[in-house]
Design a protein around this motif. Structure first.
Motif, PDB file in Angstrom:
ATOM      1  N   MET A   1      32.806 -15.900  31.955  1.00  9.42           N
ATOM      2  CA  MET A   1      31.477 -15.496  31.524  1.00  9.42           C
ATOM      3  C   MET A   1      30.572 -16.704  31.289  1.00  9.42           C
ATOM      4  SD  MET A   1      29.848 -12.814  31.025  1.00  9.42           S
ATOM      5  CE  MET A   1      28.480 -12.140  30.242  1.00  9.42           C
ATOM      6  N   ALA A   2      31.154 -17.773  30.751  1.00  7.33           N
ATOM      7  CA  ALA A   2      30.364 -18.974  30.489  1.00  7.33           C
ATOM      8  C   ALA A   2      29.896 -19.623  31.785  1.00  7.33           C
ATOM      9  CB  ALA A   2      31.181 -19.968  29.678  1.00  7.33           C
ATOM     10  N   ILE A   3      30.698 -19.538  32.824  1.00  9.78           N
ATOM     11  CA  ILE A   3      30.316 -20.121  34.106  1.00  9.78           C
ATOM     12  C   ILE A   3      29.154 -19.345  34.712  1.00  9.78           C
ATOM     13  CG2 ILE A   3      31.103 -20.538  36.463  1.00  9.78           C
ATOM     14  CD1 ILE A   3      33.871 -21.087  35.297  1.00  9.78           C
ATOM     15  N   ILE A   4      29.197 -18.029  34.620  1.00  8.50           N
ATOM     16  CA  ILE A   4      28.113 -17.205  35.150  1.00  8.50           C
ATOM     17  C   ILE A   4      26.819 -17.474  34.383  1.00  8.50           C
ATOM     18  CG2 ILE A   4      27.301 -14.840  35.446  1.00  8.50           C
ATOM     19  CD1 ILE A   4      30.252 -14.075  35.907  1.00  8.50           C
ATOM     20  N   ARG A   5      26.919 -17.585  33.064  1.00 11.39           N
ATOM     21  CA  ARG A   5      25.740 -17.887  32.250  1.00 11.39           C
ATOM     22  C   ARG A   5      25.163 -19.251  32.621  1.00 11.39           C
ATOM     23  NH1 ARG A   5      26.881 -18.586  26.263  1.00 11.39           N
ATOM     24  NH2 ARG A   5      28.508 -17.182  26.952  1.00 11.39           N
ATOM     25  N   TRP A   6      26.026 -20.244  32.841  1.00 10.73           N
ATOM     26  CA  TRP A   6      25.575 -21.578  33.216  1.00 10.73           C
ATOM     27  C   TRP A   6      24.877 -21.538  34.568  1.00 10.73           C
ATOM     28  CZ3 TRP A   6      27.020 -24.827  37.265  1.00 10.73           C
ATOM     29  CH2 TRP A   6      26.509 -26.115  37.188  1.00 10.73           C
ATOM     30  N   ILE A   7      25.422 -20.773  35.522  1.00 13.55           N
ATOM     31  CA  ILE A   7      24.818 -20.676  36.845  1.00 13.55           C
ATOM     32  C   ILE A   7      23.447 -20.009  36.767  1.00 13.55           C
ATOM     33  CG2 ILE A   7      25.031 -19.547  39.098  1.00 13.55           C
ATOM     34  CD1 ILE A   7      28.054 -20.063  38.895  1.00 13.55           C
ATOM     35  N   VAL A   8      23.318 -18.966  35.968  1.00  7.96           N
ATOM     36  CA  VAL A   8      22.036 -18.276  35.831  1.00  7.96           C
ATOM     37  C   VAL A   8      21.002 -19.182  35.172  1.00  7.96           C
ATOM     38  CG1 VAL A   8      20.867 -16.376  34.646  1.00  7.96           C
ATOM     39  CG2 VAL A   8      23.013 -15.962  35.845  1.00  7.96           C
ATOM     40  N   ILE A   9      21.382 -19.872  34.118  1.00  7.26           N
ATOM     41  CA  ILE A   9      20.456 -20.776  33.423  1.00  7.26           C
ATOM     42  C   ILE A   9      20.062 -21.932  34.343  1.00  7.26           C
ATOM     43  CG2 ILE A   9      20.262 -22.440  31.536  1.00  7.26           C
ATOM     44  CD1 ILE A   9      21.911 -20.472  29.852  1.00  7.26           C
ATOM     45  N   GLU A  10      21.015 -22.490  35.052  1.00  9.39           N
ATOM     46  CA  GLU A  10      20.726 -23.597  35.967  1.00  9.39           C
ATOM     47  C   GLU A  10      19.811 -23.137  37.100  1.00  9.39           C
ATOM     48  OE1 GLU A  10      20.664 -27.391  37.420  1.00  9.39           O
ATOM     49  OE2 GLU A  10      21.529 -26.726  35.535  1.00  9.39           O
ATOM     50  N   ALA A  11      20.049 -21.960  37.617  1.00 17.01           N
ATOM     51  CA  ALA A  11      19.197 -21.436  38.684  1.00 17.01           C
ATOM     52  C   ALA A  11      17.780 -21.208  38.168  1.00 17.01           C
ATOM     53  CB  ALA A  11      19.782 -20.139  39.230  1.00 17.01           C
ATOM     54  N   PHE A  12      17.641 -20.700  36.951  1.00 19.28           N
ATOM     55  CA  PHE A  12      16.319 -20.494  36.366  1.00 19.28           C
ATOM     56  C   PHE A  12      15.607 -21.823  36.174  1.00 19.28           C
ATOM     57  CE2 PHE A  12      13.630 -20.257  32.559  1.00 19.28           C
ATOM     58  CZ  PHE A  12      12.706 -19.331  33.009  1.00 19.28           C
ATOM     59  N   MET A  13      16.302 -22.790  35.615  1.00 17.35           N
ATOM     60  CA  MET A  13      15.690 -24.091  35.366  1.00 17.35           C
ATOM     61  C   MET A  13      15.309 -24.770  36.676  1.00 17.35           C
ATOM     62  SD  MET A  13      15.647 -24.759  32.074  1.00 17.35           S
ATOM     63  CE  MET A  13      15.817 -26.478  31.751  1.00 17.35           C
ATOM     64  N   GLU A  14      16.193 -24.690  37.661  1.00 21.10           N
ATOM     65  CA  GLU A  14      15.957 -25.405  38.915  1.00 21.10           C
ATOM     66  C   GLU A  14      14.866 -24.745  39.749  1.00 21.10           C
ATOM     67  OE1 GLU A  14      16.437 -28.563  41.319  1.00 21.10           O
ATOM     68  OE2 GLU A  14      17.640 -28.245  39.534  1.00 21.10           O
ATOM     69  N   THR A  15      14.841 -23.445  39.790  1.00 21.37           N
ATOM     70  CA  THR A  15      13.876 -22.800  40.682  1.00 21.37           C
ATOM     71  C   THR A  15      12.554 -22.517  39.989  1.00 21.37           C
ATOM     72  OG1 THR A  15      14.819 -20.636  40.179  1.00 21.37           O
ATOM     73  CG2 THR A  15      15.632 -21.753  42.130  1.00 21.37           C
ATOM     74  N   ILE A  16      12.580 -21.773  38.926  1.00 22.13           N
ATOM     75  CA  ILE A  16      11.326 -21.315  38.310  1.00 22.13           C
ATOM     76  C   ILE A  16      10.598 -22.469  37.619  1.00 22.13           C
ATOM     77  CG2 ILE A  16      10.303 -19.728  36.658  1.00 22.13           C
ATOM     78  CD1 ILE A  16      11.576 -18.332  39.055  1.00 22.13           C
ATOM     79  N   LEU A  17      11.261 -23.126  36.684  1.00 27.59           N
ATOM     80  CA  LEU A  17      10.576 -24.155  35.903  1.00 27.59           C
ATOM     81  C   LEU A  17      10.242 -25.390  36.727  1.00 27.59           C
ATOM     82  CD1 LEU A  17      12.406 -24.010  32.470  1.00 27.59           C
ATOM     83  CD2 LEU A  17      10.316 -22.875  33.172  1.00 27.59           C
ATOM     84  N   TYR A  18      11.214 -25.863  37.505  1.00 31.96           N
ATOM     85  CA  TYR A  18      10.982 -27.092  38.262  1.00 31.96           C
ATOM     86  C   TYR A  18       9.883 -26.918  39.299  1.00 31.96           C
ATOM     87  CZ  TYR A  18      11.647 -30.963  41.459  1.00 31.96           C
ATOM     88  OH  TYR A  18      11.431 -32.054  42.255  1.00 31.96           O
TER      89      TYR A  18
END
Length: 62
Positions: A1-18
């Protein structure tokens, strides 16, 4: 579960915010900024977060 959460947060940070922050910085600096580098990446994410919060505030205000 922690890996999935990390992937979702990283994808959000990398795509939307960046990418939204990069677009805003390019727009306001007429294409001169950001340059390559780790520091520019963090600037893009901070500006992206600020732009996202500001756009939601304006959207909910009106």
């Amino acid at each position: 579960m922690a890996i999935i959460r990390w992937i979702v947060i990283e994808a959000f940070m990398e795509t939307i915010l960046y990418w939204s922050g990069r677009g805003v910085l390019k727009l306001f600096s007429f294409g001169g900024y950001p340059k390559r580098g780790k520091r520019a990446k963090s600037h893009c994410m901070v500006v992206g977060a600020f732009a996202l919060v500001l756009s939601f505030a304006v959207l909910f205000y009106f």
